[in-house]
Motif scaffolding. Sequence first.
Motif, PDB file in Angstrom:
ATOM      1  N   ILE A 231     -40.714 -32.195  11.390  1.00  0.00           N
ATOM      2  CA  ILE A 231     -42.091 -32.035  10.896  1.00  0.00           C
ATOM      3  C   ILE A 231     -42.217 -30.690  10.171  1.00  0.00           C
ATOM      4  CG2 ILE A 231     -44.517 -31.728  11.573  1.00  0.00           C
ATOM      5  CD1 ILE A 231     -43.879 -33.654  13.992  1.00  0.00           C
ATOM      6  N   ASN A 232     -41.723 -29.633  10.813  1.00  0.00           N
ATOM      7  CA  ASN A 232     -41.855 -28.294  10.215  1.00  0.00           C
ATOM      8  C   ASN A 232     -41.116 -28.164   8.888  1.00  0.00           C
ATOM      9  OD1 ASN A 232     -43.445 -27.496  12.322  1.00  0.00           O
ATOM     10  ND2 ASN A 232     -41.763 -26.571  13.493  1.00  0.00           N
ATOM     11  N   LYS A 233     -39.974 -28.849   8.793  1.00  0.00           N
ATOM     12  CA  LYS A 233     -39.190 -28.759   7.555  1.00  0.00           C
ATOM     13  C   LYS A 233     -39.593 -29.804   6.530  1.00  0.00           C
ATOM     14  CE  LYS A 233     -35.079 -26.816   9.693  1.00  0.00           C
ATOM     15  NZ  LYS A 233     -33.817 -27.145  10.364  1.00  0.00           N
ATOM     16  N   GLY A 234     -40.497 -30.718   6.895  1.00  0.00           N
ATOM     17  CA  GLY A 234     -40.900 -31.768   5.960  1.00  0.00           C
ATOM     18  C   GLY A 234     -39.791 -32.776   5.700  1.00  0.00           C
ATOM     19  N   LEU A 235     -38.914 -32.966   6.689  1.00  0.00           N
ATOM     20  CA  LEU A 235     -37.789 -33.895   6.518  1.00  0.00           C
ATOM     21  C   LEU A 235     -37.991 -35.164   7.344  1.00  0.00           C
ATOM     22  CD1 LEU A 235     -34.823 -31.344   6.875  1.00  0.00           C
ATOM     23  CD2 LEU A 235     -35.725 -32.326   4.755  1.00  0.00           C
ATOM     24  N   THR A 236     -37.284 -36.229   6.967  1.00  0.00           N
ATOM     25  CA  THR A 236     -37.261 -37.411   7.825  1.00  0.00           C
ATOM     26  C   THR A 236     -36.170 -37.185   8.886  1.00  0.00           C
ATOM     27  OG1 THR A 236     -35.597 -38.532   6.493  1.00  0.00           O
ATOM     28  CG2 THR A 236     -37.897 -38.909   5.892  1.00  0.00           C
ATOM     29  N   LEU A 237     -36.171 -38.043   9.916  1.00  0.00           N
ATOM     30  CA  LEU A 237     -35.144 -37.904  10.954  1.00  0.00           C
ATOM     31  C   LEU A 237     -33.761 -38.190  10.366  1.00  0.00           C
ATOM     32  CD1 LEU A 237     -37.266 -39.528  13.744  1.00  0.00           C
ATOM     33  CD2 LEU A 237     -36.435 -37.168  13.784  1.00  0.00           C
ATOM     34  N   HIS A 238     -33.697 -39.140   9.411  1.00  0.00           N
ATOM     35  CA  HIS A 238     -32.411 -39.435   8.755  1.00  0.00           C
ATOM     36  C   HIS A 238     -31.921 -38.223   7.978  1.00  0.00           C
ATOM     37  CE1 HIS A 238     -31.837 -43.631   9.807  1.00  0.00           C
ATOM     38  NE2 HIS A 238     -33.164 -43.755   9.731  1.00  0.00           N
ATOM     39  N   GLU A 239     -32.851 -37.576   7.268  1.00  0.00           N
ATOM     40  CA  GLU A 239     -32.460 -36.380   6.503  1.00  0.00           C
ATOM     41  C   GLU A 239     -32.003 -35.248   7.429  1.00  0.00           C
ATOM     42  OE1 GLU A 239     -35.510 -37.141   2.725  1.00  0.00           O
ATOM     43  OE2 GLU A 239     -36.121 -35.862   4.383  1.00  0.00           O
ATOM     44  N   MET A 240     -32.472 -35.273   8.678  1.00  0.00           N
ATOM     45  CA  MET A 240     -32.057 -34.263   9.663  1.00  0.00           C
ATOM     46  C   MET A 240     -30.719 -34.637  10.308  1.00  0.00           C
ATOM     47  SD  MET A 240     -34.466 -31.819  10.578  1.00  0.00           S
ATOM     48  CE  MET A 240     -34.293 -31.616  12.349  1.00  0.00           C
ATOM     49  N   GLY A 241     -30.175 -35.809   9.927  1.00  0.00           N
ATOM     50  CA  GLY A 241     -28.947 -36.288  10.573  1.00  0.00           C
ATOM     51  C   GLY A 241     -29.226 -36.829  11.969  1.00  0.00           C
ATOM     52  N   GLN A 242     -30.490 -37.251  12.222  1.00  0.00           N
ATOM     53  CA  GLN A 242     -30.895 -37.735  13.554  1.00  0.00           C
ATOM     54  C   GLN A 242     -31.386 -39.174  13.458  1.00  0.00           C
ATOM     55  OE1 GLN A 242     -30.595 -35.916  16.340  1.00  0.00           O
ATOM     56  NE2 GLN A 242     -29.844 -34.118  15.239  1.00  0.00           N
ATOM     57  N   GLY A 243     -30.636 -39.981  12.708  1.00  0.00           N
ATOM     58  CA  GLY A 243     -31.034 -41.370  12.480  1.00  0.00           C
ATOM     59  C   GLY A 243     -31.269 -42.160  13.773  1.00  0.00           C
ATOM     60  N   ASP A 244     -30.506 -41.836  14.820  1.00  0.00           N
ATOM     61  CA  ASP A 244     -30.659 -42.578  16.093  1.00  0.00           C
ATOM     62  C   ASP A 244     -32.073 -42.451  16.643  1.00  0.00           C
ATOM     63  OD1 ASP A 244     -28.055 -43.112  15.854  1.00  0.00           O
ATOM     64  OD2 ASP A 244     -27.387 -41.970  17.627  1.00  0.00           O
ATOM     65  N   LEU A 245     -32.649 -41.260  16.480  1.00  0.00           N
ATOM     66  CA  LEU A 245     -33.991 -41.019  17.031  1.00  0.00           C
ATOM     67  C   LEU A 245     -35.056 -41.822  16.286  1.00  0.00           C
ATOM     68  CD1 LEU A 245     -33.957 -37.133  17.610  1.00  0.00           C
ATOM     69  CD2 LEU A 245     -33.837 -38.923  19.351  1.00  0.00           C
ATOM     70  N   ALA A 246     -34.702 -42.287  15.083  1.00  0.00           N
ATOM     71  CA  ALA A 246     -35.691 -43.004  14.257  1.00  0.00           C
ATOM     72  C   ALA A 246     -35.840 -44.465  14.665  1.00  0.00           C
ATOM     73  CB  ALA A 246     -35.299 -42.906  12.781  1.00  0.00           C
ATOM     74  N   TYR A 247     -35.001 -44.942  15.583  1.00  0.00           N
ATOM     75  CA  TYR A 247     -35.011 -46.371  15.929  1.00  0.00           C
ATOM     76  C   TYR A 247     -36.405 -46.915  16.299  1.00  0.00           C
ATOM     77  CZ  TYR A 247     -34.064 -50.748  18.314  1.00  0.00           C
ATOM     78  OH  TYR A 247     -34.111 -52.060  18.712  1.00  0.00           O
ATOM     79  N   PRO A 248     -37.170 -46.249  17.181  1.00  0.00           N
ATOM     80  CA  PRO A 248     -38.489 -46.811  17.527  1.00  0.00           C
ATOM     81  C   PRO A 248     -39.414 -46.950  16.315  1.00  0.00           C
ATOM     82  CG  PRO A 248     -38.177 -44.629  18.539  1.00  0.00           C
ATOM     83  CD  PRO A 248     -36.850 -45.048  17.983  1.00  0.00           C
ATOM     84  N   VAL A 249     -39.295 -46.036  15.382  1.00  0.00           N
ATOM     85  CA  VAL A 249     -40.139 -46.100  14.183  1.00  0.00           C
ATOM     86  C   VAL A 249     -39.674 -47.256  13.278  1.00  0.00           C
ATOM     87  CG1 VAL A 249     -40.891 -44.807  12.145  1.00  0.00           C
ATOM     88  CG2 VAL A 249     -40.648 -43.632  14.331  1.00  0.00           C
TER      89      VAL A 249
END
Length: 264
Positions: A231-249
């Motif tokens: 949120i602070n960096k204005g990035l998506t979770l995929h852009e953060m290299g955290q694609g796994d965390l994006a699953y619920p979304v």
Amino acid sequence: MKTVSSISLAGGQGKTTVVLFLARLLASQGHTVLLIDADPQSSLTTFLGFQVESDSPTLLEVLKKQVATEDGIYKTRYENLFLIPSDDALDNVQDYLAGSGTGAFTLKRRLTPIAKLFDYCIIDAPPQRSQICLTVIGASNALMIPIETSVKGLQSLIRTLELIAEMKDDQEAFDGEILGVIPFRDRWVGLRRTTESESNIDSMKQISTEWLGSDLVLPSIRESEKFKQAINKGLTLHEMGQGDLAYPVEVIAEKIKKLEVKPL
Ligand code: ATP
Ligand code: MG
């Protein structure tokens, strides 16, 4: 346009977080998305790095019909993503909505003229059971209910389901779908969910079965600093290299795509 809102009647339940990441995901897939910040705290407007100029129209002027809905819509820094922002003056709309007699339908009416311009409208609701919250629910084809995995969260779930039931039965102001309950800040230690999270999610399943006839608990959002960092960096979770965390979304996005809505 399919309109989906994030509703939960307590603070810090993940409403704005879900709205933000869901909208960024849909927009990145090429869909045009209108975001509406319906909370006078205006966290969504802030999360998007959007600055409201003091004399520019916001959701307040749109709801009061002081401007055409289109004039309250702004481009954001992200492709395909548009915003009707808010600021703390939005609180002034409560009396207007209460006084109109049909306040629950006000936002729905304001969105009709722009419904052809967007694929999706995603609305961030305030945490209180207020007139703004009623008009947000009244404008929605579907609702998602983020709930913190805590006792406060369970109370929020019951209050939220009560309000939705009232709007369905008494006022016929909501005839949409409930997409599901999204457990928020689900805590895991290593490969195991904490017993507290486990028991709170079990309670969410019980409560949603009691109220809705089926267990509508969706995949949970894990407790993680990565969301705040994104949120602070204005990035998506995929852009953060955290694609796994994006699953619920991603699961919510797929549900929304399958949603059938009656044309206006
Ligand atoms: P409010 O009712 O005040 O509008 P909310 O329901 O919109 O709150 P959020 O603002 O989405 O809740 O989230 C509450 C806080 O949790 C935010 O400060 C956010 O940065 C933080 N947060 C978001 N995702 C996570 C996560 N996965 N784990 C821990 N904290 C998170
Ligand atoms: Mg919020």
